[in-house]
Design a protein around this motif. Sequence first.
Motif, PDB file in Angstrom:
ATOM      1  N   ILE A  77       0.770  -0.970  -0.043  1.00 55.25           N
ATOM      2  CA  ILE A  77      -0.039  -0.044  -0.010  1.00 55.25           C
ATOM      3  C   ILE A  77       0.717   1.444   0.163  1.00 55.25           C
ATOM      4  O   ILE A  77       0.598   2.356  -0.629  1.00 55.25           O
ATOM      5  N   ASP A  78       2.021   1.079   0.593  1.00 54.49           N
ATOM      6  CA  ASP A  78       2.982   2.394   0.523  1.00 54.49           C
ATOM      7  C   ASP A  78       3.659   2.649  -0.640  1.00 54.49           C
ATOM      8  O   ASP A  78       4.596   3.473  -0.954  1.00 54.49           O
ATOM      9  N   ARG A  79       3.489   1.601  -1.720  1.00 55.67           N
ATOM     10  CA  ARG A  79       4.301   1.578  -2.958  1.00 55.67           C
ATOM     11  C   ARG A  79       3.251   2.267  -4.057  1.00 55.67           C
ATOM     12  O   ARG A  79       2.015   2.677  -3.798  1.00 55.67           O
ATOM     13  N   GLU A  80       3.880   2.066  -5.254  1.00 52.64           N
ATOM     14  CA  GLU A  80       3.049   2.666  -6.481  1.00 52.64           C
ATOM     15  C   GLU A  80       1.674   1.760  -6.404  1.00 52.64           C
ATOM     16  O   GLU A  80       1.476   0.571  -6.289  1.00 52.64           O
ATOM     17  N   ARG A  81       0.435   2.518  -6.838  1.00 47.68           N
ATOM     18  CA  ARG A  81      -0.630   1.780  -6.864  1.00 47.68           C
ATOM     19  C   ARG A  81      -1.265   2.507  -8.296  1.00 47.68           C
ATOM     20  O   ARG A  81      -0.775   3.165  -9.050  1.00 47.68           O
ATOM     21  N   PHE A  82      -2.165   1.417  -9.041  1.00 45.25           N
ATOM     22  CA  PHE A  82      -2.534   1.600 -10.263  1.00 45.25           C
ATOM     23  C   PHE A  82      -4.058   1.322 -10.310  1.00 45.25           C
ATOM     24  O   PHE A  82      -4.331   0.421  -9.641  1.00 45.25           O
ATOM     25  N   PHE A  83      -4.764   1.930 -11.380  1.00 46.00           N
ATOM     26  CA  PHE A  83      -6.206   1.688 -11.454  1.00 46.00           C
ATOM     27  C   PHE A  83      -6.489   0.966 -12.687  1.00 46.00           C
ATOM     28  O   PHE A  83      -5.732   1.174 -13.794  1.00 46.00           O
ATOM     29  N   GLN A  84      -7.087  -0.139 -12.570  1.00 43.82           N
ATOM     30  CA  GLN A  84      -7.414  -1.185 -13.600  1.00 43.82           C
ATOM     31  C   GLN A  84      -8.962  -1.334 -13.720  1.00 43.82           C
ATOM     32  O   GLN A  84      -9.582  -1.558 -12.863  1.00 43.82           O
ATOM     33  N   LYS A  85      -9.313  -0.995 -14.926  1.00 49.54           N
ATOM     34  CA  LYS A  85     -10.862  -1.318 -15.443  1.00 49.54           C
ATOM     35  C   LYS A  85     -11.153  -2.294 -16.602  1.00 49.54           C
ATOM     36  O   LYS A  85     -12.179  -2.425 -16.608  1.00 49.54           O
ATOM     37  N   HIS A  86     -10.346  -2.520 -17.343  1.00 49.44           N
ATOM     38  CA  HIS A  86     -10.330  -3.581 -17.932  1.00 49.44           C
ATOM     39  C   HIS A  86      -9.922  -5.231 -17.842  1.00 49.44           C
ATOM     40  O   HIS A  86      -8.674  -4.794 -17.117  1.00 49.44           O
ATOM     41  N   SER A  87     -10.169  -5.914 -18.411  1.00 49.66           N
ATOM     42  CA  SER A  87      -9.831  -7.236 -18.113  1.00 49.66           C
ATOM     43  C   SER A  87      -8.971  -7.894 -18.983  1.00 49.66           C
ATOM     44  O   SER A  87      -8.633  -9.160 -18.694  1.00 49.66           O
ATOM     45  N   SER A 139     -12.968  -5.245 -22.896  1.00 53.73           N
ATOM     46  CA  SER A 139     -14.025  -5.359 -22.159  1.00 53.73           C
ATOM     47  C   SER A 139     -13.816  -5.150 -20.707  1.00 53.73           C
ATOM     48  O   SER A 139     -12.622  -5.109 -19.915  1.00 53.73           O
ATOM     49  N   LEU A 140     -14.857  -4.442 -19.976  1.00 53.77           N
ATOM     50  CA  LEU A 140     -14.928  -4.235 -18.604  1.00 53.77           C
ATOM     51  C   LEU A 140     -15.005  -5.335 -17.932  1.00 53.77           C
ATOM     52  O   LEU A 140     -15.407  -6.502 -18.378  1.00 53.77           O
ATOM     53  N   LEU A 141     -14.677  -5.452 -16.488  1.00 49.44           N
ATOM     54  CA  LEU A 141     -14.703  -6.766 -15.860  1.00 49.44           C
ATOM     55  C   LEU A 141     -15.811  -6.517 -14.626  1.00 49.44           C
ATOM     56  O   LEU A 141     -16.191  -5.366 -14.243  1.00 49.44           O
ATOM     57  N   ALA A 142     -16.098  -7.930 -14.308  1.00 51.11           N
ATOM     58  CA  ALA A 142     -17.063  -7.893 -13.181  1.00 51.11           C
ATOM     59  C   ALA A 142     -16.532  -9.058 -12.003  1.00 51.11           C
ATOM     60  O   ALA A 142     -16.019 -10.135 -12.585  1.00 51.11           O
ATOM     61  N   ILE A 143     -16.874  -8.746 -10.991  1.00 49.51           N
ATOM     62  CA  ILE A 143     -16.336  -9.833  -9.640  1.00 49.51           C
ATOM     63  C   ILE A 143     -17.791 -10.438  -9.360  1.00 49.51           C
ATOM     64  O   ILE A 143     -18.332 -10.047  -8.636  1.00 49.51           O
ATOM     65  N   ASN A 144     -17.782 -11.788  -9.835  1.00 47.07           N
ATOM     66  CA  ASN A 144     -19.123 -12.515  -9.515  1.00 47.07           C
ATOM     67  C   ASN A 144     -19.139 -13.520  -8.465  1.00 47.07           C
ATOM     68  O   ASN A 144     -19.891 -14.428  -8.540  1.00 47.07           O
TER      69      ASN A 144
END
Length: 77
Positions: free
Chosen positions: A20-30, A51-56
């Motif tokens: 958590i104290d290192r580099e973070r990134f945003f991911q919205k495609h799978s 495609s976008l992703l869903a956690i099901n």
Amino acid sequence: WMLPHLHNRPTSLVRAPDGIDRERFFQKHSAALKLQGITQLDPSLDPGHPSLLAINSAEALVGAVQMGTVEFHTWNA
């Protein structure tokens, strides 16, 4: 408790694979994310992008956390 809020909704991930104290990134495609249980949604939701992703499933949720996901963001529409 979290799965009903994620089910079949486009979900973006904030990942911090090195902590958590290192580099973070945003991911919205799978496209590059290969986790069992991750669902790829209809590409027409975000034309011109993968495609976008869903956690099901619990399996997909745990897998995302094991890959360093620290936040889950869903579409509210």
